[in-house]
Design a protein around this motif. Sequence first.
Motif, mmCIF file in Angstrom:
data_model
loop_
_atom_site.group_PDB
_atom_site.id
_atom_site.type_symbol
_atom_site.label_atom_id
_atom_site.label_comp_id
_atom_site.label_asym_id
_atom_site.label_seq_id
_atom_site.Cartn_x
_atom_site.Cartn_y
_atom_site.Cartn_z
ATOM 1 N N SER A 1 -57.851 5.945 -18.178
ATOM 2 C CA SER A 1 -58.959 6.283 -17.296
ATOM 3 C C SER A 1 -58.914 7.769 -16.996
ATOM 4 O O SER A 1 -57.869 8.417 -17.142
ATOM 5 C CB SER A 1 -58.911 5.471 -16.001
ATOM 6 N N GLN A 2 -60.043 8.280 -16.556
ATOM 7 C CA GLN A 2 -60.164 9.728 -16.343
ATOM 8 C C GLN A 2 -59.175 10.215 -15.296
ATOM 9 O O GLN A 2 -58.602 11.286 -15.411
ATOM 10 C CB GLN A 2 -61.588 10.054 -15.922
ATOM 11 N N GLY A 3 -58.992 9.401 -14.269
ATOM 12 C CA GLY A 3 -58.021 9.700 -13.239
ATOM 13 C C GLY A 3 -57.355 8.414 -12.840
ATOM 14 O O GLY A 3 -57.745 7.335 -13.297
ATOM 15 N N GLN A 4 -56.369 8.522 -11.991
ATOM 16 C CA GLN A 4 -55.670 7.326 -11.533
ATOM 17 C C GLN A 4 -56.130 7.015 -10.129
ATOM 18 O O GLN A 4 -55.994 7.805 -9.227
ATOM 19 C CB GLN A 4 -54.155 7.550 -11.577
ATOM 20 N N GLY A 5 -56.711 5.822 -9.988
ATOM 21 C CA GLY A 5 -57.179 5.455 -8.667
ATOM 22 C C GLY A 5 -58.603 4.933 -8.703
ATOM 23 O O GLY A 5 -59.198 4.740 -9.755
ATOM 24 N N ALA A 6 -59.147 4.726 -7.547
ATOM 25 C CA ALA A 6 -60.475 4.119 -7.424
ATOM 26 C C ALA A 6 -61.545 5.006 -8.042
ATOM 27 O O ALA A 6 -61.454 6.226 -8.018
ATOM 28 C CB ALA A 6 -60.798 3.893 -5.953
ATOM 29 N N GLY A 7 -62.521 4.357 -8.589
ATOM 30 C CA GLY A 7 -63.681 5.093 -9.061
ATOM 31 C C GLY A 7 -63.727 5.368 -10.541
ATOM 32 O O GLY A 7 -64.729 5.852 -11.039
ATOM 33 N N TYR A 8 -62.674 5.041 -11.255
ATOM 34 C CA TYR A 8 -62.662 5.330 -12.680
ATOM 35 C C TYR A 8 -62.576 4.035 -13.473
ATOM 36 O O TYR A 8 -61.643 3.257 -13.299
ATOM 37 C CB TYR A 8 -61.470 6.216 -13.040
ATOM 38 N N GLY A 9 -63.562 3.828 -14.325
ATOM 39 C CA GLY A 9 -63.512 2.660 -15.193
ATOM 40 C C GLY A 9 -62.444 2.818 -16.247
ATOM 41 O O GLY A 9 -62.136 3.929 -16.679
ATOM 42 N N TYR A 10 -61.893 1.724 -16.653
ATOM 43 C CA TYR A 10 -60.835 1.737 -17.662
ATOM 44 C C TYR A 10 -61.439 1.570 -19.061
ATOM 45 O O TYR A 10 -62.358 0.783 -19.253
ATOM 46 C CB TYR A 10 -59.863 0.578 -17.441
ATOM 47 N N GLY B 1 -59.342 12.521 -23.379
ATOM 48 C CA GLY B 1 -59.076 13.501 -22.332
ATOM 49 C C GLY B 1 -58.748 12.868 -20.997
ATOM 50 O O GLY B 1 -58.813 13.520 -19.954
ATOM 51 N N HIS B 2 -58.393 11.578 -21.022
ATOM 52 C CA HIS B 2 -58.048 10.877 -19.792
ATOM 53 C C HIS B 2 -56.650 11.271 -19.323
ATOM 54 O O HIS B 2 -55.772 11.597 -20.128
ATOM 55 C CB HIS B 2 -58.118 9.363 -20.009
ATOM 56 N N ASN B 3 -56.470 11.215 -18.002
ATOM 57 C CA ASN B 3 -55.196 11.620 -17.416
ATOM 58 C C ASN B 3 -54.284 10.466 -17.042
ATOM 59 O O ASN B 3 -53.125 10.685 -16.693
ATOM 60 C CB ASN B 3 -55.452 12.461 -16.152
ATOM 61 N N ALA B 4 -54.802 9.258 -17.049
ATOM 62 C CA ALA B 4 -53.996 8.105 -16.653
ATOM 63 C C ALA B 4 -53.989 7.074 -17.778
ATOM 64 O O ALA B 4 -55.009 6.869 -18.449
ATOM 65 C CB ALA B 4 -54.560 7.475 -15.378
ATOM 66 N N SER C 1 -49.661 8.617 -14.722
ATOM 67 C CA SER C 1 -50.686 9.593 -14.380
ATOM 68 C C SER C 1 -50.126 10.975 -14.673
ATOM 69 O O SER C 1 -49.068 11.334 -14.148
ATOM 70 C CB SER C 1 -51.066 9.487 -12.898
ATOM 71 N N LEU C 2 -50.825 11.708 -15.520
ATOM 72 C CA LEU C 2 -50.360 13.035 -15.947
ATOM 73 C C LEU C 2 -48.920 12.951 -16.446
ATOM 74 O O LEU C 2 -48.073 13.772 -16.085
ATOM 75 C CB LEU C 2 -50.488 14.043 -14.794
#
Lengths: 114, 112
Positions: free
Chosen positions: A94-103, A28-31, A50-51
């Motif tokens: 990753s769940q989103g693209q950018g800081a804060g999401y582990g790969y 369910g990751h977007n990136a 991303s998306l």
Amino acid sequence: ETGVTQTPRHLVMGMTNKKSLKCEQHLGHNAMYWYKQSAKKPLELMFVYSLEERVENNSVPSRFSPECPNSSHLFLHLHTLQPEDSALYLCASSQGQGAGYGYTFGSGTRLTVV
Amino acid sequence: GQQVMQIPQYQHVQEGEDFTTYCNSSTTLSNIQWYKQRPGGHPVFLIQLVKSGEVKKQKRLTFQFGEAKKNSSLHITATQTTDVGTYFCAGIMGNRDDKIIFGKGTRLHILP
């Protein structure tokens, strides 16, 4: 199994061949990302989606062509590669693209260009 | 350009000894992540540090983020053979691009 599946695991191709690497995630990751890992070099980011939209292309030669038909699938099309392109190609999501999401990385495709 | 340097590049330790790898950034980081890659495997996400001076523990692993958010360390206490692998730090720059930059990694080898 990491949740990110890459095929094939190993690939040997000639410099005139055309081949494709496949990556699939059902987290369910977007990136999604393509990385190149060579000996004695840091992980090199190649492409970011991303998306389903390409948001970054780190000056990768045109012999590498990515495709992201939907948020679960990512391809890397290869043509007229050079021996120096031999490396481990890793897909990540990753769940989103950018800081804060582990790969979450896939197991990689070990590519040898002969 | 922006860089994330990791030292040492290689480390051999006797089983049971401690191990530390250090990560230094040329610029202030937003976050830092750590990954482990076993021989023949792929990087696996271990942890993310966000706050200045943050310390997090995972069993025998201790992760630290510097006060200035430009350096980080991973310390393993009493290493075991299962700790073998390459440990990567990844700095997130926190600018508009949120670019993540991986260090070259520290390869840990355990001597029995």
